[in-house]
Scaffold this active site. Structure first.
Site, PDB file in Angstrom:
ATOM      1  N   ARG A 507     -53.223 -51.647 -36.878  1.00 16.65           N
ATOM      2  CA  ARG A 507     -52.259 -52.732 -37.138  1.00 16.65           C
ATOM      3  C   ARG A 507     -52.948 -53.811 -37.980  1.00 16.65           C
ATOM      4  NH1 ARG A 507     -50.446 -51.492 -31.595  1.00 16.65           N
ATOM      5  NH2 ARG A 507     -48.177 -51.267 -31.597  1.00 16.65           N
ATOM      6  N   ARG A 543     -51.849 -48.930 -41.385  1.00 15.77           N
ATOM      7  CA  ARG A 543     -50.448 -49.309 -41.599  1.00 15.77           C
ATOM      8  C   ARG A 543     -50.400 -50.586 -42.427  1.00 15.77           C
ATOM      9  NH1 ARG A 543     -46.577 -50.718 -36.583  1.00 15.77           N
ATOM     10  NH2 ARG A 543     -47.841 -52.603 -36.497  1.00 15.77           N
ATOM     11  N   GLU A 642     -38.785 -45.940 -37.045  1.00 14.93           N
ATOM     12  CA  GLU A 642     -38.566 -47.015 -36.076  1.00 14.93           C
ATOM     13  C   GLU A 642     -37.111 -47.459 -36.090  1.00 14.93           C
ATOM     14  OE1 GLU A 642     -42.177 -49.650 -35.680  1.00 14.93           O
ATOM     15  OE2 GLU A 642     -41.963 -49.627 -37.849  1.00 14.93           O
ATOM     16  N   ASN A 665     -41.569 -48.290 -29.935  1.00 13.63           N
ATOM     17  CA  ASN A 665     -41.285 -49.655 -29.458  1.00 13.63           C
ATOM     18  C   ASN A 665     -40.070 -50.205 -30.193  1.00 13.63           C
ATOM     19  OD1 ASN A 665     -43.710 -49.309 -28.160  1.00 13.63           O
ATOM     20  ND2 ASN A 665     -44.887 -50.479 -29.647  1.00 13.63           N
ATOM     21  N   ASP A 666     -40.100 -50.066 -31.500  1.00  9.47           N
ATOM     22  CA  ASP A 666     -38.961 -50.565 -32.276  1.00  9.47           C
ATOM     23  C   ASP A 666     -37.785 -49.599 -32.228  1.00  9.47           C
ATOM     24  OD1 ASP A 666     -39.524 -53.143 -33.276  1.00  9.47           O
ATOM     25  OD2 ASP A 666     -41.099 -52.266 -34.515  1.00  9.47           O
ATOM     26  N   ARG A 676     -37.197 -56.123 -27.530  1.00 11.98           N
ATOM     27  CA  ARG A 676     -38.368 -55.600 -26.825  1.00 11.98           C
ATOM     28  C   ARG A 676     -39.204 -56.685 -26.148  1.00 11.98           C
ATOM     29  NH1 ARG A 676     -42.082 -53.557 -31.904  1.00 11.98           N
ATOM     30  NH2 ARG A 676     -43.863 -53.908 -30.596  1.00 11.98           N
TER      31      ARG A 676
HETATM   32  C1  PEP Z   1     -43.620 -49.442 -32.696  1.00 12.39           C
HETATM   33  O1  PEP Z   1     -42.671 -50.148 -33.060  1.00 12.39           O
HETATM   34  O2  PEP Z   1     -43.529 -48.537 -31.844  1.00 12.39           O
HETATM   35  C2  PEP Z   1     -44.962 -49.669 -33.256  1.00 12.39           C
HETATM   36  C3  PEP Z   1     -45.974 -48.884 -32.978  1.00 12.39           C
HETATM   37  O3  PEP Z   1     -45.113 -50.763 -34.045  1.00 12.39           O
HETATM   38  P1  PEP Z   1     -45.321 -52.257 -33.468  1.00 12.39           P
HETATM   39  O4  PEP Z   1     -45.434 -52.179 -31.975  1.00 12.39           O
HETATM   40  O5  PEP Z   1     -46.551 -52.819 -34.092  1.00 12.39           O
HETATM   41  O6  PEP Z   1     -44.057 -52.925 -33.921  1.00 12.39           O
HETATM   42 MG    MG Z   2     -42.898 -51.357 -34.836  1.00  8.05          MG
END
Ligand code: PEP
Ligand code: MG
Length: 806
Positions: A507, A543, A642, A665-666, A676
């Site tokens: 990240r 990323r 995502e 997550n997204d 979230r």
């Molecule tokens: C996600 O969205 O699952 C992800 C890995 O990105 P981030 O948590 O940094 O938004």
């Molecule tokens: Mg994400």
């Protein structure tokens, strides 16, 4: 004149890294703008072997540049030479916001000669704009008497130096702005003098005698901690503090100056601790604060106020009020942010000031931090070495603050309603990051129980780490790659310790958040190179900046948005900031020369975004070829899935991507329309919802049709209930926080592919997340994992909660 034609010479190759680190050093130690500018011009002139180095700044009139510092030109011209933006070569650079490099400067149509400077004898010129938040604030220039051909690397070096200098200039200008508000200050001062010097007490939680007060929240980061509460309250409210001034002005002044000095050394210590714990990139966040404390104007204002008020607290308060008033009137977001820095500093000084009479206990080792919300900045503010656990009143388990806690292996429970009103500073507390339970004032029996649990957890981790070399494969030999998600250099140590097979998600935005702006190509190059070198031959998936949403970046002019998670975030933001995006792509491509690198693009929702990025990358590649810069021509380019639309149209994206990585997550947030980071809807947030699984399934099938690899890098990949389902759906790589690698491996090793494939089919047909949890729970139950010596007890808990079995 001595500028008649001579054959162009190659400049000696400067030691770029050392020049940059010296400029960064000057900038970070800046006390006074004029002195800083003089030091930088001197350094750049010497190290780039230039005859002239000058800095022009835009001051009160946004259309005019003034020569502010020079080595080589007539010193008498400083402050006197002024030119319009667009006028001459320097003006052109300011207008176009692009560097200019000319071997024969006078051949350029915009060339203009300023006789006051005595610059007639200089032949070549290299100038770079200083840019802050898309606006030019000045120009850094070098000139040479002999004609010189500037290399691309010289241009980049000048650009980076100019960028390093820009925040110092803006901060200094901002601080200077304060000196014009004399009248306003006087008005506020008189209003304040009419209030009494005594304020009601700061509200503190009720005294309580009860033991084992149990609160619960979302289990966010595993592990057990027992320690004293350390509250991170909102800054002391100036309106509500009790303060008794000392008898004499001299004593008040002495206390205030001591508070200023203590604050400064505290921030310096925090900067060093941050550097040691997280790496140098995170320490940058403290530079602005130190600069403010060293600002003569700020210190003079405070000094003058104490003479008038004869009360240190009132003096501080009047200065802060004046600053706040001024900043509130400024439209520009960057300046408003700097205002927040000044106010923050003021509060720190005040805490110190109050500490002079009634010392607040410093953070003790093993503290349980209790805070309203875990934001990324918290990790830069606290002495993290002393932090044993984090508990927050608000927030879910996949907010970015929560993810950092997990990455750093700090037990955390979020969304604990009532913790801020219940927890008292210093009282004993137990945090169980696996179940989400928090106990205040635990009795001896409970402490003993958790001490045992803590020991077991530590032994389990040690034991699992010892098994790190066992392959990650299912019982029938299907390999599942286990990689780590990281964000800071220090995470790499953990990734190694726990046996990660590579970095599945780097990240990069943490660097930007620490810098409060887009980092330069040089800074990124240094960081990525170290990561890639350290991990080689294991691959590193880098990323591109994923900012916006809950990762706001103050200095890039992101306007407030009504729905930031649906707004200009991630790839959308980077595509709008081409210069920063290009710098990042260049840095990533440069790192690909030292080890295997994959490029990952976040939040892609349309094929145009992917194409535009690839075109930009292609552009960078051809530039590199021309420049002879080495890079991996086959660096894979993949996208994150995502957004539901991307999963639904996955075939279209698979045809133009080298790999997929699912950001659950997204993906969960957008599929279920559940924020979230909001604990109030956290019960609705579940990646095991059949709708989310269907989208994962669509993505896997599209990847398989196109013959490209697919991984999951969201937090779901480390959820013990999700692992069997994801492996059953056909996921070949799980990327998890470093500490989860051994757990995930143990789970994978206990699964039979045939069984989990059947589970996955049932899960896709399930009616609710609950049903899916039950399917996965019975699989764990049947796998024998509940008797596992290291993770059995924890899994039993997970299974119990998911299914009601025991
Ligand atoms: C996600 O969205 O699952 C992800 C890995 O990105 P981030 O948590 O940094 O938004
Ligand atoms: Mg994400």
């Amino acid at each position: 004149m001595g500028w008649a034609a001579r054959p162009p010479t190659e400049a000696p190759i400067p030691d770029r890294i050392s020049i940059l680190s010296d400029v960064a050093e000057i900038v970070s130690r800046s006390h006074d703008l004029q002195e800083t500018l003089a030091n930088v011009t001197d350094l750049v002139a010497k190290r780039l072997d230039a005859d002239v180095c000058s800095i022009y700044l835009i001051d009160t009139d946004p259309e005019m540049l003034t020569l502010m510092s020079t080595i080589g030109l007539d010193p008498g011209a400083v402050s006197r030479v002024r030119l319009r933006v667009g006028e001459g070569l320097v003006g052109l650079v300011a207008k176009e916001r692009e560097p200019i490099a000319l071997t024969h400067a006078r051949d350029h149509s915009n060339f203009r000669y300023f006789p006051e400077t005595g610059e007639e004898r200089y032949e070549s010129l290299l100038a770079a704009p200083m840019i802050m938040q898309n606006a030019t604030i000045g120009v850094l220039v070098i000139q040479t008497a002999d004609p010189r051909v500037f290399e691309q690397s010289d241009i980049e070096l000048m650009q980076t130096c100019a960028q390093l200098l820009a925040p110092v200039v803006v901060n200094a200008q901002l601080l200077a702005l304060m000196s014009i508000s004399e009248t306003r200050r006087a008005e506020i001062t008189s209003a304040l003098t009419s209030t009494s010097g005594r304020f009601p007490d700061v509200e503190s939680p009720e005294d309580r005698t009860e033991q084992n007060v149990e609160l619960s929240g979302i289990a966010t980061s595993r592990g057990v901690a027992i320690g004293p509460v350390y509250r991170v309250d909102d800054p002391v409210d100036l309106e509500h503090v009790e303060y008794f001034p000392r008898e004499s002005l001299a004593e008040e002044r002495e206390d205030l100056l001591k508070a200023l000095a203590d604050t400064r050394s505290e921030i310096e210590e925090a900067r060093e601790a941050s550097r040691a714990r997280f790496g140098p990139e995170f320490a940058a966040v403290f530079h602005t604060q130190i600069q403010i404390l060293e600002d003569k104007g700020f210190v003079d204002n405070i000094d003058e106020a104490i003479n008038r008020k004869k009360n240190a607290l009132l003096a501080l308060r009047s200065v802060l009020d004046t600053y706040r008033e001024t900043f509130e009137r400024i439209e520009d977001e960057y300046f408003r942010e700097r205002g927040a820095d000044i106010i923050d500093i003021g509060h720190r000084i005040m805490e110190k000031l109050l500490g002079v009479r009634s010392p607040v206990a410093p953070m003790q080792p093993g503290s349980v931090v209790v805070v309203d919300q875990v934001l990324a900045g918290l990790f830069a503010r606290l002495e993290m070495d002393q932090v044993a656990a984090i508990v927050s009143e608000h927030g879910g388990s996949t907010s970015h603050g929560a993810i950092f806690a997990r990455t750093l292996e700090i037990p955390a429970v979020t969304g604990v309603t009532g913790i801020m009103s219940e927890a008292k500073q210093g009282e004993s507390c137990i945090v169980d990051g696996a179940t989400g339970r928090v106990y205040l004032q635990p009795d001896e029996a409970l402490v003993n129980y958790y001490r045992d649990a803590q020991r077991e957890y530590e032994i389990a981790i040690e034991h699992l780490d010892a098994l790190r070399d066992r392959p990650a494969e299912t019982r029938d030999g299907t390999p599942v790659t286990l990689s780590a998600n990281v964000g800071l250099l220090n995470d790499l140590r953990l990734a190694d310790q726990h046996g990660a097979e590579g970095i599945g998600l780097f990240r990069t935005e943490l660097l930007a958040l620490a810098h409060r702006g887009f980092p330069s190509e040089e800074e990124q190059d240094q960081l990525y190179r170290r990561v890639v070198e350290q991990m080689a031959p294991r691959p590193v998936t880098i990323r591109t900046l994923d900012l916006g949403g809950d990762k706001g970046l103050p200095n890039v002019g992101m306007p407030d948005e009504e729905n930031p998670q649906l707004g200009l975030r991630s790839i959308r933001l980077t595509l709008e900031n081409r210069r920063a995006f290009r710098a990042q792509l260049r840095a990533i491509l440069r790192a690909s020369a030292v080890g295997p690198v994959k490029l990952l693009l976040p939040m892609i929702s349309s094929i145009e975004e992917l194409r535009e990025t690839k075109a930009l990358l292609e552009n960078v590649r051809s530039r590199f070829q021309e420049e002879g810069q080495s890079f991996d021509p086959d660096m894979p380019v993949g996208i994150m899935i995502e957004v539901p639309a991307t999963a639904i149209s996955a075939d279209i994206f698979a045809a133009e991507s080298d790999f997929f990585s699912i950001g659950t997550n997204d993906l969960t947030q957008y599929t279920l329309a559940v924020d979230r980071g909001n604990e109030r809807v956290a019960h609705l947030y579940d990646g095991l919802h059949p709708a989310v699984l269907s989208l994962i399934d669509l993505s896997i099938k599209a990847a398989s049709r196109a013959g490209i690899p697919i991984s999951v890098c969201g937090e779901m990949a480390s959820n013990p209930l999700a692992i069997p389902i994801l492996v059953g759906l056909g996921i070949g790589e799980l990327s998890v926080v470093p500490a989860a690698v051994p757990f995930a491996k143990e789970i994978v090793r206990a699964l039979e592919l045939r069984d989990v494939a059947r589970d996955a089919r049932r899960a896709l047909a399930a009616k609710s997340a609950r049903e899916v949890q039950e399917i996965a729970a019975s699989r764990l139950l049947g796998s024998g994992l509940l008797d596992h010596p290291d993770i059995g007890a924890w899994l039993r808990n997970v299974v119990d909660e998911a299914s009601g079995f025991s």
